[in-house]
Design an enzyme around this catalytic site. Structure first.
Site, mmCIF file in Angstrom:
data_model
loop_
_atom_site.group_PDB
_atom_site.id
_atom_site.type_symbol
_atom_site.label_atom_id
_atom_site.label_comp_id
_atom_site.label_asym_id
_atom_site.label_seq_id
_atom_site.Cartn_x
_atom_site.Cartn_y
_atom_site.Cartn_z
ATOM 1 C CB ALA A 66 47.339 40.672 66.185
ATOM 2 N N GLY A 112 51.867 40.027 64.068
ATOM 3 C CA GLY A 112 51.753 41.490 63.988
ATOM 4 C C GLY A 112 52.992 42.210 64.508
ATOM 5 C CD GLU A 115 51.598 40.899 59.773
ATOM 6 O OE1 GLU A 115 50.991 40.780 60.862
ATOM 7 O OE2 GLU A 115 51.069 40.690 58.674
ATOM 8 C CD GLU A 135 50.603 36.039 61.306
ATOM 9 O OE1 GLU A 135 51.559 35.325 60.943
ATOM 10 O OE2 GLU A 135 50.732 37.231 61.618
HETATM 11 N N1 COA Z 1 48.020 37.604 71.934
HETATM 12 C C1 COA Z 1 47.519 37.598 73.174
HETATM 13 N N2 COA Z 1 48.201 37.217 74.258
HETATM 14 C C2 COA Z 1 49.475 36.817 74.065
HETATM 15 C C3 COA Z 1 50.068 36.802 72.803
HETATM 16 C C4 COA Z 1 49.279 37.212 71.698
HETATM 17 N N3 COA Z 1 49.765 37.250 70.457
HETATM 18 N N4 COA Z 1 51.324 36.339 72.927
HETATM 19 C C5 COA Z 1 51.522 36.095 74.235
HETATM 20 N N5 COA Z 1 50.391 36.392 74.929
HETATM 21 C C6 COA Z 1 50.179 36.255 76.371
HETATM 22 C C7 COA Z 1 49.954 34.816 76.788
HETATM 23 O O1 COA Z 1 48.618 34.450 76.567
HETATM 24 C C8 COA Z 1 50.313 34.905 78.242
HETATM 25 O O2 COA Z 1 49.252 35.480 78.950
HETATM 26 P P1 COA Z 1 48.758 34.839 80.379
HETATM 27 O O3 COA Z 1 49.971 34.927 81.261
HETATM 28 O O4 COA Z 1 47.644 35.749 80.800
HETATM 29 O O5 COA Z 1 48.374 33.442 80.069
HETATM 30 C C9 COA Z 1 51.471 35.878 78.268
HETATM 31 O O6 COA Z 1 51.348 36.656 77.060
HETATM 32 C C10 COA Z 1 52.828 35.249 78.272
HETATM 33 O O7 COA Z 1 52.929 34.366 77.182
HETATM 34 P P2 COA Z 1 53.318 32.814 77.326
HETATM 35 O O8 COA Z 1 52.733 32.081 76.158
HETATM 36 O O9 COA Z 1 52.954 32.305 78.671
HETATM 37 O O10 COA Z 1 54.901 32.907 77.187
HETATM 38 P P3 COA Z 1 55.895 31.753 76.686
HETATM 39 O O11 COA Z 1 57.256 32.220 77.012
HETATM 40 O O12 COA Z 1 55.453 30.425 77.162
HETATM 41 O O13 COA Z 1 55.707 31.750 75.074
HETATM 42 C C11 COA Z 1 55.477 32.757 72.893
HETATM 43 C C12 COA Z 1 56.094 32.862 74.310
HETATM 44 C C13 COA Z 1 55.760 34.057 72.174
HETATM 45 C C14 COA Z 1 56.125 31.578 72.145
HETATM 46 C C15 COA Z 1 53.953 32.496 73.009
HETATM 47 O O14 COA Z 1 53.402 33.490 73.883
HETATM 48 C C16 COA Z 1 53.209 32.578 71.708
HETATM 49 O O15 COA Z 1 53.270 31.661 70.920
HETATM 50 N N6 COA Z 1 52.455 33.703 71.486
HETATM 51 C C17 COA Z 1 51.621 33.849 70.329
HETATM 52 C C18 COA Z 1 52.429 34.145 69.118
HETATM 53 C C19 COA Z 1 51.557 34.268 67.903
HETATM 54 O O16 COA Z 1 50.968 33.324 67.432
HETATM 55 N N7 COA Z 1 51.484 35.501 67.363
HETATM 56 C C20 COA Z 1 50.746 35.771 66.184
HETATM 57 C C21 COA Z 1 49.398 36.280 66.491
HETATM 58 S S1 COA Z 1 48.500 36.602 65.003
#
Ligand code: COA
Length: 260
Positions: A66, A112, A115, A135
């Site tokens: 999400a 999400g 999910e 989460e």
């Molecule tokens: N919500 C909003 N933005 C998200 C996102 C999310 N769930 N997951 C990734 N993004 C965005 C990042 O903020 C980033 O945006 P920016 O370039 O404007 O800063 C972009 O997507 C790329 O992500 P980034 O974190 O730079 O990539 P990465 O390769 O370093 O890491 C992940 C990849 C998936 C490990 C990391 O993005 C992450 O942990 N995301 C969140 C996962 C999460 O907790 N999901 C559950 C949400 S309830």
């Protein structure tokens, strides 16, 4: 509706919905959830669509969760609403759809995103897929059905560990857990989903709808799945598809289901 965050391609009665916010790793914001709801609903109502595949755009992610930036400042009431509306309009909606839905997991499927994949009827993963429910690392819990569907798919102990550690599992582990049905290279992912979808599309849409309904009935605490099966089984005998399917078998020809 004009779609901004998804696009749909349709060929041979198989629709592929691509979630298209690659710069945000296809994170599910409100708009994307709305678009997915409308797209899935319209495709389900279109008799020409026999199977739906959902995939993420780019090579990195199916859906990374999400959209955290949208709910970071939500109140208790807003948080509850986010979960309830999401479940109603997308996650439960897909799970209970009459049209089979396959998740093609091409990279991160987190929160999400996992999910959403779990709400689909089954999942196929590419070798670079990484799945998890992170989460609790954000101070919240899965809110789009993850606490319920993950234990159903992988068992309570494995689900507890995944949820508690907030960690990711790779495609091979997801396969060993029964979370995904197949693991293939990224290039083979969508072609394999299309191949499976094409096999499904040869079958009776009327019977598929009943099968989905009854399998799901077994996972509802207030429904007797066996009784639901008896009703649905009987229902099939009154359909044109049943007459065509059985006649075709007896006449040693391929069935041409009318879909009614
Ligand atoms: N919500 C909003 N933005 C998200 C996102 C999310 N769930 N997951 C990734 N993004 C965005 C990042 O903020 C980033 O945006 P920016 O370039 O404007 O800063 C972009 O997507 C790329 O992500 P980034 O974190 O730079 O990539 P990465 O390769 O370093 O890491 C992940 C990849 C998936 C490990 C990391 O993005 C992450 O942990 N995301 C969140 C996962 C999460 O907790 N999901 C559950 C949400 S309830």
């Amino acid at each position: 509706m004009d779609y901004e965050n998804i696009y749909i391609e349709e060929e041979n009665n198989i629709a592929t919905i691509t979630i298209d916010r690659p710069k945000k790793l296809n994170a599910l914001n409100k708009r994307t959830i709305e678009e997915l709801h409308v797209a899935v609903k319209e495709l389900d109502e279109d008799p020409d669509t026999k199977v739906i595949i959902i995939v993420g755009s780019g090579e990195k992610a199916f859906v990374a969760g999400a959209d955290i930036s949208e709910f970071a400042h939500f109140s208790v009431k807003e948080g509850r609403q986010l979960s309830a509306m999401g479940q109603k309009n997308l996650f439960d909606f897909i799970e209970n759809l009459s049209t089979p839905v396959i998740a093609a997991i091409n990279g991160f499927a987190l929160g999400g995103g996992l999910e959403l994949a779990m709400a689909c009827h089954f999942r196929v993963a590419s070798t670079n897929a990484r799945m998890g429910l992170p989460e609790v690392s954000l101070g919240v819990i899965p809110g789009y059905g993850g606490t319920q569907r993950l234990p159903q798919l992988v068992g309570k102990g494995r689900a507890m560990e995944m949820i508690m550690t907030a960690g990711m599992i790779d495609a091979d582990k997801a396969f060993a857990y029964g979370l995904v049905n197949h693991v293939v290279s990224p290039e083979e992912l969508v072609p394999l989903c299309i191949k499976i979808a094409s096999r499904i599309s040869n079958n009776s849409t009327v019977a598929l709808k009943q099968a989905i309904k009854v399998v799901n009935a077994g996972f509802k605490y207030d429904v007797d799945g066996y009784a639901a099966e008896i009703d649905a089984f009987g229902h099939c005998f009154g359909t044109d598809d049943f007459r065509e399917g059985t006649s075709a078998f007896l006449e040693k020809r391929k069935a041409d289901f009318p879909g009614s």
